[in-house]
Scaffold this motif. Structure first.
Motif, PDB file in Angstrom:
ATOM      1  N   SER A   1       1.173  -1.134  -0.120  1.00  0.00           N
ATOM      2  CA  SER A   1      -0.146  -0.218   0.246  1.00  0.00           C
ATOM      3  C   SER A   1       0.771   1.168  -0.054  1.00  0.00           C
ATOM      4  N   ARG A   2       0.505   2.547  -0.854  1.00  0.00           N
ATOM      5  CA  ARG A   2       0.650   3.980  -0.566  1.00  0.00           C
ATOM      6  C   ARG A   2      -0.367   5.366  -0.563  1.00  0.00           C
ATOM      7  N   GLN A   3       0.095   5.737  -0.210  1.00  0.00           N
ATOM      8  CA  GLN A   3      -1.090   6.460  -0.471  1.00  0.00           C
ATOM      9  C   GLN A   3      -1.995   6.625  -0.183  1.00  0.00           C
ATOM     10  N   GLY A   4      -2.589   5.948   0.394  1.00  0.00           N
ATOM     11  CA  GLY A   4      -3.894   5.166   0.102  1.00  0.00           C
ATOM     12  C   GLY A   4      -4.541   3.692  -0.658  1.00  0.00           C
ATOM     13  N   ALA A   5      -3.816   3.425  -1.977  1.00  0.00           N
ATOM     14  CA  ALA A   5      -4.197   2.906  -2.552  1.00  0.00           C
ATOM     15  C   ALA A   5      -3.120   1.338  -2.206  1.00  0.00           C
ATOM     16  N   THR A   6      -4.309   0.257  -2.619  1.00  0.00           N
ATOM     17  CA  THR A   6      -3.277  -1.262  -2.199  1.00  0.00           C
ATOM     18  C   THR A   6      -3.178  -1.864  -2.904  1.00  0.00           C
ATOM     19  N   ALA A   7      -1.968  -2.284  -3.530  1.00  0.00           N
ATOM     20  CA  ALA A   7      -1.821  -2.735  -4.561  1.00  0.00           C
ATOM     21  C   ALA A   7      -1.519  -4.743  -5.012  1.00  0.00           C
ATOM     22  N   VAL A   8      -2.665  -5.837  -4.897  1.00  0.00           N
ATOM     23  CA  VAL A   8      -2.656  -7.003  -4.648  1.00  0.00           C
ATOM     24  C   VAL A   8      -2.136  -7.865  -6.347  1.00  0.00           C
ATOM     25  N   PHE A   9      -1.260  -8.997  -5.783  1.00  0.00           N
ATOM     26  CA  PHE A   9      -0.481  -9.343  -6.336  1.00  0.00           C
ATOM     27  C   PHE A   9      -1.424 -10.545  -6.572  1.00  0.00           C
ATOM     28  N   ASP A  10      -1.350 -11.008  -8.003  1.00  0.00           N
ATOM     29  CA  ASP A  10      -1.951 -12.711  -8.709  1.00  0.00           C
ATOM     30  C   ASP A  10      -0.916 -13.484  -9.143  1.00  0.00           C
ATOM     31  N   ALA A  11      -0.265 -14.593  -8.883  1.00  0.00           N
ATOM     32  CA  ALA A  11       0.094 -14.756  -9.442  1.00  0.00           C
ATOM     33  C   ALA A  11      -0.069 -15.891 -10.774  1.00  0.00           C
ATOM     34  N   TYR A  12       0.666 -16.023 -11.079  1.00  0.00           N
ATOM     35  CA  TYR A  12       0.138 -16.886 -12.541  1.00  0.00           C
ATOM     36  C   TYR A  12      -0.384 -18.053 -12.783  1.00  0.00           C
TER      37      TYR A  12
END
Length: 171
Positions: free
Chosen positions: A124-135
């Protein structure tokens, strides 16, 4: 007579002021610093741009949608960006790739996901959260990043269908 007129004007202004305060309070319903729909969209698009540039992702395409932050499909809403990219061809390679991406983003100021709950790697950074989905070749799915914005859009009225993001907006 003029005192009566002044009193009526003051009473009218007071009623309008109180009604306006009530309207604002009802719109925000406890959300601190509500966002406009444009602000919630910009939050996740800007985060997507930063991730793409920092990680040097290739073959990127994206889509944007808005989603309610509750089960009733009412405000507050948040912006969501889904990114697809040229990912590693195997589950093991993709999992290693995701771990490297998370590590790289942390080196560039991203942090753990805080109170955002997921079983996938996330930052997360500055209110945004990145979620990673492996192939996963077995499911022929994954190899994507989903970026969730803050639940602060009190203006949007319903969930939206994902719409493509023009490539120039992600560059």
């Amino acid at each position: 007579m003029w005192r009566s007129a002044v009193a009526c004007v003051v009473a009218g202004m007071l009623a309008i002021t109180l009604q306006s305060c009530s309207t604002i309070r009802n719109l925000s319903e406890g959300v601190t610093h509500p966002m406009t729909p444009d602000e919630s969209k910009a939050q996740v698009i800007n985060a997507a741009r930063e991730i793409i540039a920092t990680l040097g992702l290739k073959g990127v395409s994206g889509h944007f949608s808005r989603d309610s932050c509750n089960d009733q499909a009412v405000a507050p809403f948040r912006g969501i960006v889904g990114l697809d990219y040229d990912h590693a061809p195997t589950l093991e390679a993709s999992q290693a790739e995701v771990q490297q991406m998370v590590s790289t983003l942390k080196q560039h100021g991203w942090q753990g996901p805080g109170d955002f709950h997921t079983h996938s790697p996330a930052v997360s950074r500055q209110g945004a959260t990145a979620v990673f989905d492996a192939y996963s070749p077995v499911q022929n799915a994954g190899g994507s990043i989903t970026i969730y914005g803050e639940c602060r859009d009190m203006t949007t009225k319903q969930n939206t269908v994902p719409e493509p993001i023009p490539p120039d907006q992600l560059a």
